[in-house]
Design a protein around this motif. Structure first.
Motif, PDB file in Angstrom:
ATOM      1  N   PHE A   1      34.916 135.222  56.767  1.00 53.24           N
ATOM      2  CA  PHE A   1      36.237 135.420  57.752  1.00 53.24           C
ATOM      3  C   PHE A   1      36.785 136.614  57.000  1.00 53.24           C
ATOM      4  O   PHE A   1      37.998 137.076  57.347  1.00 53.24           O
ATOM      5  N   ARG A   2      36.022 137.778  56.494  1.00 54.15           N
ATOM      6  CA  ARG A   2      36.409 138.969  56.176  1.00 54.15           C
ATOM      7  C   ARG A   2      35.587 140.185  57.057  1.00 54.15           C
ATOM      8  O   ARG A   2      35.414 141.298  56.505  1.00 54.15           O
ATOM      9  N   GLY A   3      35.422 139.668  58.221  1.00 53.57           N
ATOM     10  CA  GLY A   3      34.611 140.751  59.089  1.00 53.57           C
ATOM     11  C   GLY A   3      32.922 140.469  58.978  1.00 53.57           C
ATOM     12  O   GLY A   3      32.680 139.113  59.041  1.00 53.57           O
ATOM     13  N   ASP A   4      32.080 141.069  59.124  1.00 55.30           N
ATOM     14  CA  ASP A   4      30.779 141.129  59.284  1.00 55.30           C
ATOM     15  C   ASP A   4      29.955 140.752  57.890  1.00 55.30           C
ATOM     16  O   ASP A   4      30.246 141.653  57.197  1.00 55.30           O
ATOM     17  N   ASN A   5      29.694 139.424  57.761  1.00 55.46           N
ATOM     18  CA  ASN A   5      29.291 139.025  56.317  1.00 55.46           C
ATOM     19  C   ASN A   5      27.841 139.502  56.261  1.00 55.46           C
ATOM     20  O   ASN A   5      27.277 139.448  55.028  1.00 55.46           O
ATOM     21  N   ARG A   6      27.140 140.144  57.228  1.00 59.73           N
ATOM     22  CA  ARG A   6      25.909 140.677  57.246  1.00 59.73           C
ATOM     23  C   ARG A   6      24.831 139.981  56.388  1.00 59.73           C
ATOM     24  O   ARG A   6      23.889 140.465  55.705  1.00 59.73           O
ATOM     25  N   LEU A   7      24.914 138.536  56.622  1.00 59.54           N
ATOM     26  CA  LEU A   7      23.826 137.438  55.917  1.00 59.54           C
ATOM     27  C   LEU A   7      22.482 138.212  56.245  1.00 59.54           C
ATOM     28  O   LEU A   7      21.670 137.978  55.376  1.00 59.54           O
ATOM     29  N   THR A   8      22.273 138.627  57.651  1.00 57.81           N
ATOM     30  CA  THR A   8      20.860 138.956  57.642  1.00 57.81           C
ATOM     31  C   THR A   8      20.368 140.242  56.946  1.00 57.81           C
ATOM     32  O   THR A   8      19.077 140.574  57.034  1.00 57.81           O
ATOM     33  N   ASP A   9      21.087 140.834  56.072  1.00 54.89           N
ATOM     34  CA  ASP A   9      20.682 141.999  55.244  1.00 54.89           C
ATOM     35  C   ASP A   9      19.995 141.458  54.303  1.00 54.89           C
ATOM     36  O   ASP A   9      18.997 141.799  53.738  1.00 54.89           O
ATOM     37  N   LEU A  10      19.817 140.454  54.021  1.00 51.78           N
ATOM     38  CA  LEU A  10      18.852 139.333  53.141  1.00 51.78           C
ATOM     39  C   LEU A  10      17.563 139.048  53.585  1.00 51.78           C
ATOM     40  O   LEU A  10      16.646 138.560  52.743  1.00 51.78           O
ATOM     41  N   ALA A  11      17.416 139.004  54.784  1.00 53.35           N
ATOM     42  CA  ALA A  11      16.126 138.591  55.671  1.00 53.35           C
ATOM     43  C   ALA A  11      15.283 139.782  56.002  1.00 53.35           C
ATOM     44  O   ALA A  11      15.589 140.787  56.069  1.00 53.35           O
ATOM     45  N   ASN A  12      14.013 139.269  56.169  1.00 52.26           N
ATOM     46  CA  ASN A  12      12.854 140.305  56.747  1.00 52.26           C
ATOM     47  C   ASN A  12      13.434 140.319  58.295  1.00 52.26           C
ATOM     48  O   ASN A  12      13.700 139.218  58.820  1.00 52.26           O
ATOM     49  N   THR A  13      12.561 141.445  58.778  1.00 58.67           N
ATOM     50  CA  THR A  13      12.807 141.506  60.180  1.00 58.67           C
ATOM     51  C   THR A  13      11.414 141.370  60.909  1.00 58.67           C
ATOM     52  O   THR A  13      10.676 141.942  60.443  1.00 58.67           O
ATOM     53  N   ILE A  14      11.531 141.019  62.208  1.00 58.36           N
ATOM     54  CA  ILE A  14      10.284 141.181  62.930  1.00 58.36           C
ATOM     55  C   ILE A  14      10.749 141.777  64.526  1.00 58.36           C
ATOM     56  O   ILE A  14      11.688 141.103  65.070  1.00 58.36           O
ATOM     57  N   ASN A  15      10.167 142.570  64.797  1.00 58.13           N
ATOM     58  CA  ASN A  15      10.569 143.241  66.122  1.00 58.13           C
ATOM     59  C   ASN A  15      10.216 142.257  67.317  1.00 58.13           C
ATOM     60  O   ASN A  15       9.278 141.653  67.243  1.00 58.13           O
ATOM     61  N   LEU A  16      11.292 141.908  68.378  1.00 59.34           N
ATOM     62  CA  LEU A  16      10.968 141.220  69.440  1.00 59.34           C
ATOM     63  C   LEU A  16      10.196 142.141  70.708  1.00 59.34           C
ATOM     64  O   LEU A  16      10.572 143.231  70.599  1.00 59.34           O
ATOM     65  N   VAL A  17       9.243 141.548  71.003  1.00 56.20           N
ATOM     66  CA  VAL A  17       8.388 142.392  72.163  1.00 56.20           C
ATOM     67  C   VAL A  17       8.768 141.565  73.449  1.00 56.20           C
ATOM     68  O   VAL A  17       8.343 140.380  73.651  1.00 56.20           O
ATOM     69  N   PRO A  18       9.285 142.097  74.577  1.00 53.21           N
ATOM     70  CA  PRO A  18       9.973 141.444  75.791  1.00 53.21           C
ATOM     71  C   PRO A  18       8.470 140.921  76.397  1.00 53.21           C
ATOM     72  O   PRO A  18       7.454 141.493  76.337  1.00 53.21           O
ATOM     73  N   GLY A  19       8.626 139.833  76.943  1.00 55.62           N
ATOM     74  CA  GLY A  19       7.654 139.050  77.363  1.00 55.62           C
ATOM     75  C   GLY A  19       6.668 138.339  76.715  1.00 55.62           C
ATOM     76  O   GLY A  19       5.789 137.573  77.047  1.00 55.62           O
ATOM     77  N   THR A  20       6.867 138.359  75.344  1.00 52.23           N
ATOM     78  CA  THR A  20       6.280 137.274  74.394  1.00 52.23           C
ATOM     79  C   THR A  20       7.232 136.274  73.675  1.00 52.23           C
ATOM     80  O   THR A  20       8.463 136.428  73.861  1.00 52.23           O
ATOM     81  N   GLY A  21       6.815 135.301  73.052  1.00 55.81           N
ATOM     82  CA  GLY A  21       7.543 134.594  72.500  1.00 55.81           C
ATOM     83  C   GLY A  21       7.125 133.995  70.965  1.00 55.81           C
ATOM     84  O   GLY A  21       6.113 134.584  70.317  1.00 55.81           O
ATOM     85  N   TRP A  22       7.794 132.832  70.362  1.00 53.10           N
ATOM     86  CA  TRP A  22       7.280 132.516  69.152  1.00 53.10           C
ATOM     87  C   TRP A  22       7.713 130.807  69.135  1.00 53.10           C
ATOM     88  O   TRP A  22       8.505 130.531  69.824  1.00 53.10           O
ATOM     89  N   TYR A  23       6.885 130.159  68.137  1.00 50.59           N
ATOM     90  CA  TYR A  23       7.297 129.018  68.051  1.00 50.59           C
ATOM     91  C   TYR A  23       8.147 128.966  66.820  1.00 50.59           C
ATOM     92  O   TYR A  23       7.489 129.401  65.841  1.00 50.59           O
ATOM     93  N   MET A  24       9.319 128.420  66.700  1.00 41.19           N
ATOM     94  CA  MET A  24      10.018 128.223  65.457  1.00 41.19           C
ATOM     95  C   MET A  24      10.058 126.790  64.942  1.00 41.19           C
ATOM     96  O   MET A  24      10.725 126.029  65.273  1.00 41.19           O
ATOM     97  N   PRO A  25       9.399 126.860  63.669  1.00 41.40           N
ATOM     98  CA  PRO A  25       9.380 125.613  63.157  1.00 41.40           C
ATOM     99  C   PRO A  25      10.643 124.910  62.754  1.00 41.40           C
ATOM    100  O   PRO A  25      11.547 125.619  62.393  1.00 41.40           O
ATOM    101  N   PRO A  26      10.907 123.681  62.793  1.00 39.88           N
ATOM    102  CA  PRO A  26      12.030 122.982  62.338  1.00 39.88           C
ATOM    103  C   PRO A  26      12.702 123.321  60.956  1.00 39.88           C
ATOM    104  O   PRO A  26      11.593 123.443  60.043  1.00 39.88           O
ATOM    105  N   CYS A  27      13.966 123.644  60.798  1.00 37.62           N
ATOM    106  CA  CYS A  27      14.180 124.024  59.477  1.00 37.62           C
ATOM    107  C   CYS A  27      14.051 125.304  59.080  1.00 37.62           C
ATOM    108  O   CYS A  27      14.216 125.748  57.664  1.00 37.62           O
TER     109      CYS A  27
END
Length: 270
Positions: A30-56
């Motif tokens: 509640f103090r603005g953008d908490n930027r949680l995804t700064d802790l994560a690695n990133t994967i570029n999204l490619v239009p027209g392709t997809g992913w299977y996201m496992p539960p949890c």
């Protein structure tokens, strides 16, 4: 996995964070953008392709327009306060949690979210792209158009087969052509491009079109339709626009058994 130190999400990067570090980001909600995804690695999204996201699997939502199928979920929680420059509604943080800010306090909610982040898949250390990236698989192509599976293989690519939890196809019909859809099961459909009509023999056609703008809830257009199982093998669709008619068809479990063992093609950038 150590309860108090665990890896960042995916792709084998050796990087760990402690409970106190994660809580520091959660408590900044509640103090603005908490930027949680700064802790994560990133994967570029490619239009027209997809992913299977496992539960949890802890993940950030894609910043592009996405088409997402999923099974029933018992929780909705978005612990990042700002996503793709859009402020998240404040009730999303505890909407489906057994603890709430009103009854239990903000700190208890943060501690519960931390317990969810400790889920075994949250710091997914598998080769995420190799296991879960899903380029489209073309299954039909002719002058009238084409059809490809865009959601399939609900599991790891390294496994011989995966459950057919759900699946989806993208059907493209070229201008002035009529396409006969021949499916084995009922399906819902969303029109994402062009306009035309759909019908089965002996029935009047229904007009379908991609959504442009709906001024009110009462002005909804014909961008969605449903085909019952008894009609799924004889549906005709005509493209009446100068642009291609593009339809995404989504199927329930066990509708397309072949989707469980399709070969995942090598993705090649254009």
């Amino acid at each position: 996995m150590n309860r108090n130190a665990y890896p960042a999400t995916s792709m084998g990067v050796d990087r760990t964070y402690t409970d106190s570090q994660i809580l520091g980001y959660l408590k900044a909600y509640f103090r603005g953008d908490n930027r949680l995804t700064d802790l994560a690695n990133t994967i570029n999204l490619v239009p027209g392709t997809g992913w299977y996201m496992p539960p949890c699997t802890l993940h950030a939502p894609g910043s592009l327009v996405t088409y997402e199928l999923q099974v029933d979920s018992d929780v909705t929680c978005i612990p990042e306060s700002r996503v793709n420059d859009m402020v998240m509604p404040p009730d999303l943080i505890d909407r489906d949690l057994p603890v709430t800010i009103r009854d239990d306090g903000f700190e208890k909610v943060c501690e519960y979210m931390l317990s969810m982040i400790r889920c075994k898949n949250s710091g997914n250390t598998e080769n995420f792209r190799q296991e879960y990236f899903r380029p489209p698989v073309k299954v039909r192509e002719q002058d009238a158009g084409s059809q490809a599976f865009v959601i399939y293989r609900c599991g790891k690519a390294s496994e011989k087969t995966n459950p057919d939890l759900y699946s989806a196809k993208k059907t493209v019909i070229n201008p002035s052509y009529t396409w006969e859809i021949q499916e084995k099961a009922a399906f819902g459909a969303i029109v994402l491009g062009g306009h035309g009509r759909v019908w089965v023999p002996g029935k009047e056609p229904s007009q379908i079109e991609s959504a442009s703008i709906f001024m009110t809830r009462e002005d909804l257009g014909g961008d969605e339709f449903f085909v019952a199982a008894c009609a799924a093998d004889k549906v005709k669709v005509e493209c009446m626009s100068i642009e291609r008619l593009i339809i995404y068809q989504h199927f329930a479990s066990n509708s397309n058994p072949e989707a469980a063992s399709l070969a995942i093609p090598e993705f090649k950038a254009l």
